[in-house]
Design an enzyme around this catalytic site. Structure first.
Site, PDB file in Angstrom:
ATOM      1  N   THR A  86      -7.195  -4.056  -3.868  1.00 26.07           N
ATOM      2  CA  THR A  86      -6.206  -2.996  -4.085  1.00 26.07           C
ATOM      3  C   THR A  86      -6.235  -2.489  -5.521  1.00 26.07           C
ATOM      4  OG1 THR A  86      -4.481  -4.645  -4.552  1.00 26.07           O
ATOM      5  CG2 THR A  86      -4.642  -3.840  -2.290  1.00 26.07           C
TER       6      THR A  86
ATOM      7  N   TYR B 144       6.844 -11.710   2.881  1.00 21.24           N
ATOM      8  CA  TYR B 144       6.481 -11.423   1.485  1.00 21.24           C
ATOM      9  C   TYR B 144       7.467 -12.090   0.532  1.00 21.24           C
ATOM     10  CZ  TYR B 144       6.435  -8.841  -2.914  1.00 21.24           C
ATOM     11  OH  TYR B 144       6.437  -8.511  -4.248  1.00 21.24           O
TER      12      TYR B 144
ATOM     13  N   ASP C 235      16.399  -3.837   5.851  1.00 19.11           N
ATOM     14  CA  ASP C 235      16.606  -3.060   4.619  1.00 19.11           C
ATOM     15  C   ASP C 235      18.062  -3.211   4.146  1.00 19.11           C
ATOM     16  OD1 ASP C 235      14.148  -2.064   4.060  1.00 19.11           O
ATOM     17  OD2 ASP C 235      14.518  -0.033   4.768  1.00 19.11           O
TER      18      ASP C 235
END
Length: 324
Positions: A35, A139, A285
């Site tokens: 990346t 994550y 979220d």
């Protein structure tokens, strides 16, 4: 100091490398370029294009490194839900390989790139470092796991370390000389660069997920921190490290900006329309994520110099146009 920067060809790592070089440090970069971008590494800085799992081939006992700054990681929260094994392998297994190499080479200092995702849906805002840790995706769990491993390493083996928990990093580094550095993720998942794509005509519209949150305009509120301010904190953290101690700091502005506010600022900065399509909330979220960086201010002397959202977006737009 002689320093190894893992992930030093990425967005944040690349800016930190530039600041370290400018400060006179001897820097080596390790990045597999999955990346990252080789052109983000300054001329004269050695780049080892290998996986973080192979770090022991560079971080050898006779290499004489004084410290490591560890950015190499997978960061897409959505991808971590779909492919958790990728995140655990890179973020956790890779970091454990790094800690093994640090211990074998007797490197005394480590600065770790952590995240506000460790807090999940916060019970109180602004969020302090002592807040409950309850990640809502793999994550966040991988980063929290590495934080814990680093703390144990410090206690057991005398390593001095700092974990820096980032909130929403944005903007671009615009040096007086040399190429600017900004976000170049593929695919891009962050709001500001996606909104700039829409302003530039590369996307038809911008999706905002949820307009029924308990916020002033119904959209999510996030704490945006300029990448140059964030990078500066790493140099302060490096100098503040003490043997056997693991410190943890939040890095954010302490101000929240809603998704709708971001869109309005992008429109103002670019002078272009940004069509918006409202979509359903994304699972997990939080309505509001805003940092308390009081500890970083009092212990590191760190204060953001570019807290204004207009400045953050304008710098990102300058970088965006430089790449057009």
């Amino acid at each position: 100091m002689k320093l190894l920067v893992t992930g030093g060809a990425g967005y944040i790592g690349g800016v930190v490398v530039r600041l370290l070089v400018d400060a006179g440090h001897d820097v080596t970069v390790l990045d597999d370029l999955s990346t990252g971008h080789a052109d983000a590494v300054p001329a004269g800085v050695a780049l080892h294009q290998i996986s973080v799992h192979e770090v022991a081939s560079v971080l050898t006992p006779d290499a004489g490194f004084d410290g490591v700054l560890h950015f190499a990681a997978k960061i897409a929260a959505g991808e971590s839900v779909q492919f958790p094994e990728r995140h655990y392998y890179t973020n956790v297994v890779g970091s454990l390989a790094l800690l093994d190499a640090v211990r074998a080479a007797k490197v005394p200092r480590l600065v770790f790139s952590s995240t506000a995702a460790v807090y999940g849906n916060p019970q109180e805002v602004p969020i302090t470092e002592d807040a409950v840790k309850a990640p809502t995706n793999p994550y966040g769990w991988t980063k929290l796991s590495v934080d814990a491993a680093i703390g144990a390493e410090c206690t057991a083996h005398g390593l001095g370390a700092v974990s820096l928990r980032y909130f929403n990093v944005a903007g671009a580094y615009l040096p007086e000389s040399g190429a600017p550095l900004g976000e170049r993720h593929d695919p891009e998942t962050h709001l500001i660069p996606i909104a700039l794509d829409v302003a530039a005509g590369k996307r038809d519209k911008l999706q905002l997920f949820g307009d029924d949150y308990p916020t002033a305009d119904g959209t999510c509120v996030r704490d945006y921190i300029h990448v140059a301010d964030l990078a500066a904190a790493h140099l302060l953290a490096l100098d503040a490290i003490e043997p056997g101690r693991h410190r943890v700091y939040n890095l954010g502005n302490g101000n929240g900006f809603s998704n709708q506010q971001v869109v309005e600022v992008v429109r103002a900065v670019t002078g272009h329309p940004v069509p918006v399509e409202m979509a359903a909330r994304r699972p997990g979220d939080p309505a509001e994520l805003v940092a308390s960086s009081a500890r970083a201010a009092s212990e590191l002397g760190w204060v953001p110099e570019r807290p204004d959202l207009h400045t953050i977006v304008a710098d990102a737009w300058t970088f965006y146009r430089s790449r057009a």
